[in-house]
Scaffold this active site. Structure first.
Site, PDB file in Angstrom:
ATOM      1  CE  LYS A 200     -34.723  42.987  55.754  1.00  0.00           C
ATOM      2  NZ  LYS A 200     -35.171  42.023  54.732  1.00  0.00           N
ATOM      3  CD  GLU A 274     -21.374  35.669  60.010  1.00  0.00           C
ATOM      4  OE1 GLU A 274     -20.628  35.784  59.019  1.00  0.00           O
ATOM      5  OE2 GLU A 274     -22.328  34.884  60.089  1.00  0.00           O
ATOM      6  CB  CYS A 308     -20.774  33.810  55.493  1.00  0.00           C
ATOM      7  SG  CYS A 308     -21.299  33.161  57.073  1.00  0.00           S
ATOM      8  CD  GLU A 405     -19.353  35.510  50.638  1.00  0.00           C
ATOM      9  OE1 GLU A 405     -19.773  36.681  50.637  1.00  0.00           O
ATOM     10  OE2 GLU A 405     -19.399  34.758  51.621  1.00  0.00           O
TER      11      GLU A 405
END
Lengths: 495, 294, 325
Positions: A200, A274, A308, A405
């Protein structure tokens, strides 16, 4: 040189020279991509509409133009896709490794052949500069398939026993920051190991995965081995929760990763995650400073900071703080922000309005908490989603911009005095994905690397990726590794 | 494959088979050729009868090419080796016919041998960027040191191709030498050299830098003796050395301590899983120490 | 620019502390930040992908022509050859008078007078005469010979002197000797401008090139120049980028601006434009002028002219449509 007076020239004259030399727009042609008005799901080797007939639109974040309508998969569609993958698993896993290898080599070659088309498509749908999609994403995508193609007939050498076995059907959910590259990281090792997949793609960047489906067709891949279901978070949740899935692989936010870990708890599903990061980029006073500045810039402004493993926290030794900051600001003033299809663009569009809002909110919080905000002087387009490269100084560990983040072009600058302090600050985060070290002293690099709790440590470089090199995080940045020999372990059972 | 006439009575154009040295296709420096026949003694072609000077030239070219080939990234070498497989596939019919004639095989068996040879190239191509991960690694020494072992190519390797398996055997000895970054001087099968000489045409059109592979046809012992004694050759694969020749060459190779891969006892089975042996035989292990401290 | 003739520069562009002794100079040069070769080369390559089009390209081509030190440095040079080169420099495209003149004609000292006269005859006084000196290209001669070589070139009419450093002294760590030699040559130049050639290919490491840059600038160089064009490695985008960083940082430290001249191996308009991109994005617009950036080249000029013709006519040009001199 008519006069030996060495003062800089009249500033207006030199500004004029720079202006005359200003690069004219050099847009990459959109014509290499043939976009259809609508796209279906790719299930069992065919494109089909969603069972419930639902669709959603995908936009170009640089212009807010609608690129295409895409089928929105519901539970019924996920069911069909998993069923197709299950049916294909037996024959696919029974193929000799040499034959699976040749399919993957074919896919790698077709990606190379169509790489310009795919690069333009990726830039349209994601907003990233064509220079990056062309020079970074696509070469890595092809290389990843090449690398794992070679593993398909060498699994007994992977260190997982003499005859490791595939897991079955892999449910894979990927993010929007590197749509095709994340697809490659998921699909290439899964297929090499003999699994079949249902993937997906992210809601805002579904197109390159659907083009990849066409590449599978060109490569003659047996139907059902790769299935693509497009949709939103609910689609992903349904896929992950499907009882006939043997393996879940997810790349995305730590919050969603946690949900997925809860979902698969108590099942036999294997899981790799991850997730987010808050990478520390540590610059010592004996660093190669010009290259360190490039590394800082690449570390946080590559892909608009939507990475990331971005080096979003700059830890700079106090003795060189001013020098580094001056050089950094001077360098950031040369960044070219704008049309992602322009070959001279360094920084493109933020992927979505939602992401832009998130970045804006956190940056405003940084200012409110007392950090000093500086943005590169650059004109931003009026349409689309844009955020100027931004640097916060006077940041402390307590500030939100030092802890959360941001996933955008925002750098937080902190200082340190000793290696111990650098390590303590770098590790003082729930994340542990990446870190950078800049020093000319080799033994310090290795000592720092030993002490940093991060899955990838770059020394005198940053944001380097290679299919042979394992990637993944410590702590809340996830578990499991993608890439390299280690990446196979996520898709094989020891035997 | 050269048949003198085509089905419609048209006279075929025959190929002149040549050596492959330094990326070029010279005739033998000696000007000599020898007759190559099929299993029934029918003339197939005149192959160049390479001399010791041809061998010397091929070594010079292989040495010159070593820096570039060994210095290329493993990924790049893998791409080129895979390209060779693609080009082989494109000439599949030609090779199957040459193998059939050279080895006296049926069409089906020759086809199978050719397919296996192509798949073997693919297999080895995939090793280029995995070998170091499988045979190298970090060593946990007892001290504050980073310690890493990585394989590196030995250098110029003389390869005596198997005498009987003209393509599959040849590929099975050549590809493992190349994948690690060595350059090679190949001495073809004496009686069945044509598939090897045609393979050189594939190598020349696959982005493989000139000199990385030299291909010499002729009398195995005549070419192999100077190669085994050559001080600028680092290793020798004796697969194609029959009878007492292998021991003689191994003794000559001792002079500069060449790495030697001996022929198998008894007939070799080139269809079997090759394992790592033919790659690791031509690799050195380099271990790097570096202190770890703040 | 001898210090006694130009007292306004006294103390400017120098860091007297660091040049007080060999040890001090060594400490200073070795204290400069290191250069990571991989990062430097990656940055130069990334800048090489900039795409320059239309009006910027037309501007860049003319700018590049105006920055050329049109060079002949052969044992076989004759007055005829030098005169013909001067004619070319004065009027690069006889079919198009809008083509700018080159910056300078670069010759051996014994040809400086010939060049000066030829340029005057062509009415091209603004085109400078640059002369190599100091026992170019090896630089292996006594200091007295090097100084005499310089003085004679200036006396013969050279406006600019391209000296070579003593690479042997540099590589063996005798930095002060190299420094003093540059200072003395600079004094012998009188009003002529001094370009200091490092021969980057022989200095071999980027760290050495950065040190040589600072050394030469401290000693009074008006320009720093990559290479003689006589060795295997001459100007490259990374070594030129590194020198541009040095002149940028030197101006920040001392207030004095120094020019940069890559020489050797730059043959195409495409290459030249890549170098201008390096200038623009590293040192900045202040250096985008023949006063501060030069190309040491010969065949480059014709390629620039052919590209210029292409922009004017829309057709690709060919070597038959530019003059061979």
């Amino acid at each position: 040189m008519t006069d030996n007076d060495t003062t800089p020239q009249d500033p207006s004259a030199t500004a004029a020279a720079s202006q005359l030399f200003a690069y004219a727009p050099a847009p990459e042609s959109r014509a290499v991509v043939d976009l259809a008005p609508s796209y279906g799901l790719f299930v069992d080797g065919e494109f089909r509409e969603a069972a419930a007939g639902k669709v959603f639109k995908t936009l170009s974040p640089a212009t807010e133009e609608v690129l295409a309508e895409v089928a929105h998969a519901g539970e019924e569609d996920v069911e069909a896709a998993v069923r197709a993958a299950r049916a294909a698993f037996g024959p696919w896993s029974a193929l000799p490794g040499t034959e699976r290898a040749k399919y993957l080599f074919r896919i790698a070659r077709v990606i190379q052949e169509r790489s310009r088309e795919l690069a333009v498509l990726e830039t349209l749908d994601n907003g990233k500069p064509i220079r990056e999609s062309r020079d970074a994403d696509l070469p890595l995508v092809a290389a990843h398939f090449f690398y794992y193609a070679g593993w398909a007939d060498k699994l007994s050498w992977a260190g997982l026993g003499p005859d490791p076995r595939p897991l079955g059907v892999a449910a894979q959910v990927i993010p929007w920051n590197f749509p095709l590259l994340m697809l490659a990281w998921k699909i290439a090792p899964a297929l090499a190991a003999g699994n079949t997949v249902v993937l997906k793609p992210a809601e805002t960047t579904p197109l390159s995965a659907l083009f990849f489906a066409d590449i599978c067709r060109q490569a003659g891949l047996p139907k059902g081995v790769v299935n693509i279901v497009t949709g939103d978070g609910a689609t992903g949740a349904a896929l992950v929760a499907h009882p006939d899935v043997n393996k879940v692989a997810f790349t995305g936010s730590t919050a969603v990763g946690r949900q997925i870990a809860r979902t698969v708890a108590g099942t036999d599903k294997r899981l790799t995650l991850e997730l987010g990061g808050k990478g520390a980029n540590i610059v010592f006073e004996d660093a190669p400073l010009d290259q360190a500045v490039e590394g800082i810039v690449g570390g946080i402004f590559f892909n608009q900071g939507q990475v990331c493993c971005a080096g979003s926290r700059l830890l700079v030794q106090e003795s060189v703080h001013d020098e580094v900051l001056d050089a950094l600001k001077r360098r950031l003033a040369t960044l070219r922000v704008g049309d992602p299809l322009d070959k001279n663009t360094d920084v493109g569009a933020i992927n979505s309005a939602e992401q832009l809002a998130r970045i804006t909110e956190l940056a405003d919080a940084g200012e409110a908490e007392g950090a000093a905000r500086w943005s590169a002087p650059c004109a931003l387009p009026s349409e689309g989603y844009w955020f100027a490269p931004t640097v916060f100084t006077d940041v402390s560990q307590a500030h939100r911009i030092a802890r959360e983040e941001i996933f955008g072009p925002v750098l937080s600058v902190l200082t340190f005095r000793t290696p111990d302090e650098a390590v303590a600050k770098a590790n003082n985060t729930p994340y542990g994905l990446s870190a950078g070290i800049w020093t000319e002293k080799g033994s310090r690099i290795l000592k720092m690397a030993n002490r940093l709790r991060a899955g990838v440590v770059w020394a005198n470089t940053f944001n380097k990726f290679d299919p042979t090199s394992p990637f993944g995080g410590y702590k809340e940045s996830g578990y499991g590794r993608e890439g390299g020999r280690h990446g196979l372990e996520a898709y094989l059972e020891h035997a | 494959m050269s048949t003198p006439e085509t089905s419609r009575g048209r006279l075929a154009v025959l190929k002149t088979y040549k050596l492959y040295v330094g990326g070029k296709f010279p005739r033998s420096e000696s000007g000599r050729v020898y007759e190559v026949t099929d299993g029934k003694g029918q003339w197939l072609a005149n192959a160049p009868l390479a001399s010791r000077k041809d061998a010397r030239d091929a070594v010079v070219a292989a040495r010159k090419a070593f820096g570039g080939w060994s210095g290329a990234t493993a990924y790049n070498r893998g791409q080129i080796l895979y390209r060779i497989a693609e080009m082989l596939e494109g000439r599949r019919e030609q090779f199957a016919a040459e193998v059939a004639a050279a080895e006296g095989l049926s069409k089906a068996k020759a086809q199978a041998a050719t397919d296996a040879a192509i798949d073997r190239w693919v297999w080895y191509a995939g090793w280029s960027d995995k070998l170091a991960q499988v045979v190298g690694g970090a060593n946990p020494v007892a001290g504050p040191f980073f310690n890493l072992s990585t394989p590196e190519p030995t250098g110029v390797v003389a390869v005596l191709a198997p005498q009987r398996s003209s393509l599959l055997g040849l590929v099975s000895v050549l590809a493992p030498v190349l994948v690690g970054g060595n350059t090679a001087v190949v001495v073809t099968s004496r009686d069945a050299p044509l598939p090897a000489l045609s393979l050189a045409e594939v190598l020349a059109t696959s982005d493989l830098p000139g000199g990385v592979v030299g291909v010499l046809s002729g009398d195995t012992a005549e070419i192999a003796r100077p190669l085994a004694a050559h001080q600028d050759v680092n290793a020798i694969d004796l697969a194609g050395a029959e009878g007492g020749l292998a021991a003689e060459l191994e003794a000559a190779a001792a002079e500069n301590l060449k790495r030697v891969l001996r022929p198998t006892a008894g007939p070799a089975d080139w269809t079997a899983d090759p394992g790592l042996e033919r790659m690791t035989a031509f690799l050195e292990t380099k271990t790097v120490w570096h202190p770890v401290g703040a | 620019m001898p210090t006694d003739a130009a007292p306004r520069d006294a103390g400017r562009g120098t860091l007297p502390d660091v040049t007080s002794s060999d040890a001090a100079l060594r400490r200073f040069l070795h204290g400069l930040p290191g250069v990571d070769a991989v990062g430097l080369e990656a940055r130069a390559a990334a800048l090489g992908t900039r795409s320059i089009k239309t009006s910027a390209k037309a501007y860049a081509l003319d700018l590049a022509i105006s920055m050329i030190d049109l060079t002949t440095l052969e044992g076989a040079d004759t007055p005829g050859k030098v005169r013909s080169l001067c004619a070319k420099g004065a009027s690069p495209d006889p079919g198009d008078r809008t083509a700018p003149r080159v910056a300078a004609i670069c010759v051996y000292p014994d040809m400086a007078a010939t060049a000066k006269r030829a340029l005057a005859d062509a009415g091209a006084d603004e085109v400078k005469v640059a002369s190599v000196a100091t026992a170019f290209p090896a630089g292996r001669a006594a200091l007295s010979v090097k100084l005499a070589d310089t003085r004679e070139a200036v006396a013969a009419g050279a406006d600019e002197i391209d000296m070579v450093i003593d690479r042997g002294a540099f590589l063996s760590g005798r930095y002060l000797q190299v420094f003093e030699e540059i200072r003395e040559v600079k004094q012998s130049c009188g009003d002529a401008h001094l370009k200091v050639i490092f021969e980057n290919g022989e200095l071999a490491t980027y760290d050495n090139i950065r040190r040589a840059s600072w050394l030469a600038m401290l000693a009074g160089a008006d320009f720093i120049k990559t290479s003689t064009g006589k060795v295997a490695v001459n100007a490259t985008p990374p070594n030129t980028l590194l020198m541009l960083e040095a002149v940028r940082d030197f101006r920040t430290s001392t207030g004095r601006q120094v020019g940069v001249k890559p020489a050797g191996g730059i043959r195409t308009a495409k290459d030249a434009i890549k170098y201008l991109v390096l200038v623009n994005e590293t040192a900045g617009g202040d250096w985008l002028s023949p006063d501060w950036f030069r190309f040491g080249a010969s065949s480059l000029l014709n390629d620039l002219l052919m590209q210029r013709q292409k922009l004017t006519t829309g057709r690709y040009s060919g070597p038959d449509y530019v003059t061979v001199d």
